[in-house]
Design a protein around this motif. Structure first.
Motif, PDB file in Angstrom:
ATOM      1  N   TYR A   1      66.497 -24.756  25.376  1.00 31.73           N
ATOM      2  CA  TYR A   1      66.702 -24.464  23.954  1.00 31.73           C
ATOM      3  C   TYR A   1      65.348 -24.562  23.241  1.00 31.73           C
ATOM      4  N   PRO A   2      64.866 -23.459  22.647  1.00 28.11           N
ATOM      5  CA  PRO A   2      63.487 -23.418  22.153  1.00 28.11           C
ATOM      6  C   PRO A   2      63.285 -23.830  20.690  1.00 28.11           C
ATOM      7  N   PHE A   3      64.338 -24.191  19.979  1.00 29.27           N
ATOM      8  CA  PHE A   3      64.210 -24.437  18.546  1.00 29.27           C
ATOM      9  C   PHE A   3      64.534 -25.890  18.195  1.00 29.27           C
ATOM     10  N   ASN A   4      64.135 -26.282  16.989  1.00 29.26           N
ATOM     11  CA  ASN A   4      64.429 -27.611  16.461  1.00 29.26           C
ATOM     12  C   ASN A   4      65.826 -27.653  15.841  1.00 29.26           C
ATOM     13  N   ASN A   5      66.250 -26.527  15.277  1.00 26.12           N
ATOM     14  CA  ASN A   5      67.543 -26.493  14.603  1.00 26.12           C
ATOM     15  C   ASN A   5      68.401 -25.345  15.128  1.00 26.12           C
ATOM     16  N   LEU A   6      69.612 -25.281  14.609  1.00 26.62           N
ATOM     17  CA  LEU A   6      70.572 -24.254  15.030  1.00 26.62           C
ATOM     18  C   LEU A   6      71.350 -23.807  13.804  1.00 26.62           C
ATOM     19  N   PHE A   7      71.489 -22.508  13.638  1.00 26.57           N
ATOM     20  CA  PHE A   7      72.318 -21.957  12.568  1.00 26.57           C
ATOM     21  C   PHE A   7      73.567 -21.336  13.188  1.00 26.57           C
ATOM     22  N   LEU A   8      74.711 -21.677  12.622  1.00 24.88           N
ATOM     23  CA  LEU A   8      75.994 -21.146  13.088  1.00 24.88           C
ATOM     24  C   LEU A   8      76.753 -20.526  11.924  1.00 24.88           C
ATOM     25  N   ILE A   9      77.541 -19.517  12.229  1.00 24.75           N
ATOM     26  CA  ILE A   9      78.509 -18.977  11.276  1.00 24.75           C
ATOM     27  C   ILE A   9      79.875 -19.325  11.842  1.00 24.75           C
ATOM     28  N   VAL A  10      80.609 -20.147  11.095  1.00 22.01           N
ATOM     29  CA  VAL A  10      81.928 -20.606  11.530  1.00 22.01           C
ATOM     30  C   VAL A  10      82.957 -20.084  10.541  1.00 22.01           C
TER      31      VAL A  10
ATOM     32  N   TYR B   1      72.235 -27.209  11.843  1.00 24.49           N
ATOM     33  CA  TYR B   1      72.222 -28.506  12.516  1.00 24.49           C
ATOM     34  C   TYR B   1      70.862 -28.738  13.144  1.00 24.49           C
ATOM     35  N   GLN B   2      70.390 -29.976  13.092  1.00 23.30           N
ATOM     36  CA  GLN B   2      69.170 -30.354  13.796  1.00 23.30           C
ATOM     37  C   GLN B   2      69.544 -30.611  15.250  1.00 23.30           C
ATOM     38  N   MET B   3      68.813 -30.015  16.173  1.00 24.26           N
ATOM     39  CA  MET B   3      69.133 -30.114  17.594  1.00 24.26           C
ATOM     40  C   MET B   3      68.103 -30.914  18.392  1.00 24.26           C
ATOM     41  N   ALA B   4      66.915 -31.138  17.807  1.00 23.26           N
ATOM     42  CA  ALA B   4      65.857 -31.834  18.551  1.00 23.26           C
ATOM     43  C   ALA B   4      65.174 -32.869  17.658  1.00 23.26           C
ATOM     44  N   ASN B   5      64.664 -33.889  18.294  1.00 25.84           N
ATOM     45  CA  ASN B   5      63.870 -34.909  17.610  1.00 25.84           C
ATOM     46  C   ASN B   5      62.489 -34.338  17.297  1.00 25.84           C
ATOM     47  N   PRO B   6      61.716 -35.007  16.412  1.00 24.82           N
ATOM     48  CA  PRO B   6      60.368 -34.501  16.088  1.00 24.82           C
ATOM     49  C   PRO B   6      59.457 -34.310  17.303  1.00 24.82           C
TER      50      PRO B   6
END
Length: 159
Positions: free
Chosen positions: A66-75, A91-96
């Motif tokens: 997973y290459p990103f820090n965050n994730l955007f979803l459409i629910v 949503y934040q998916m990774a630590n700094p």
């Protein structure tokens, strides 16, 4: 010996599932090695007790690809009458430091992401989830989002 092992296995399974008393619905669907931007993951929810309140979660399994820090979803939640409520979520998916958040001991992590609280249901609903990740400064969405392997939806009964 075989009966004893079967009994221990059965007891372990009962203990494992009895610890999750709030769970009403919990299902995952695979999106393969990459989640295509046009791929919509759909969940048909069971008919739930209309007198109770529920908390809703989006569950994800991801890995170090997973290459990103965050994730955007459409629910989107589709009601029995056909009305659809759509939310765009981040949503934040990774630590700094770049390590993935979530639970897991290997490079695969499970993330339980809050979606809605205190929801009441009347009838049979459907939930549709799609990814909406874009690279910084670019308008088109990421065609195939690497690192997300499974998308899930979970409903828990409110205390």
């Amino acid at each position: 010996m075989r009966i004893k092992n079967s009994g221990i296995l059965l007891l372990a399974a009962i203990l494992l599932f009895s610890c999750d008393k709030k769970r009403v619905f919990d299902e995952y669907k695979s999106v393969g090695s990459a989640w295509h931007k046009d791929s919509v993951v759909t969940f048909d929810l069971p008919v739930l007790d209309s007198t109770k309140k529920y908390n809703l979660f989006v569950n994800l399994r991801d890995n170090n690809n997973y290459p990103f820090n965050n994730l955007f979803l459409i629910v989107a939640i589709e009601t029995p009458s056909g009305f659809t409520k759509v939310d765009t979520l981040e949503y934040q998916m990774a630590n700094p430091d770049g390590t993935l958040m979530g639970n897991g001991f290997t490079d695969i992590k499970e993330s339980k992401l809050y979606y809605k609280e205190d929801v009441k249901f009347k009838g049979k609903y459907k939930v549709h989830i799609k990814q909406a990740v874009r690279e910084s400064g670019k308008i088109p969405g990421v065609e195939a989002l690497e690192g997300i392997t499974d998308v899930g939806f979970r409903i828990e009964q409110k205390d």
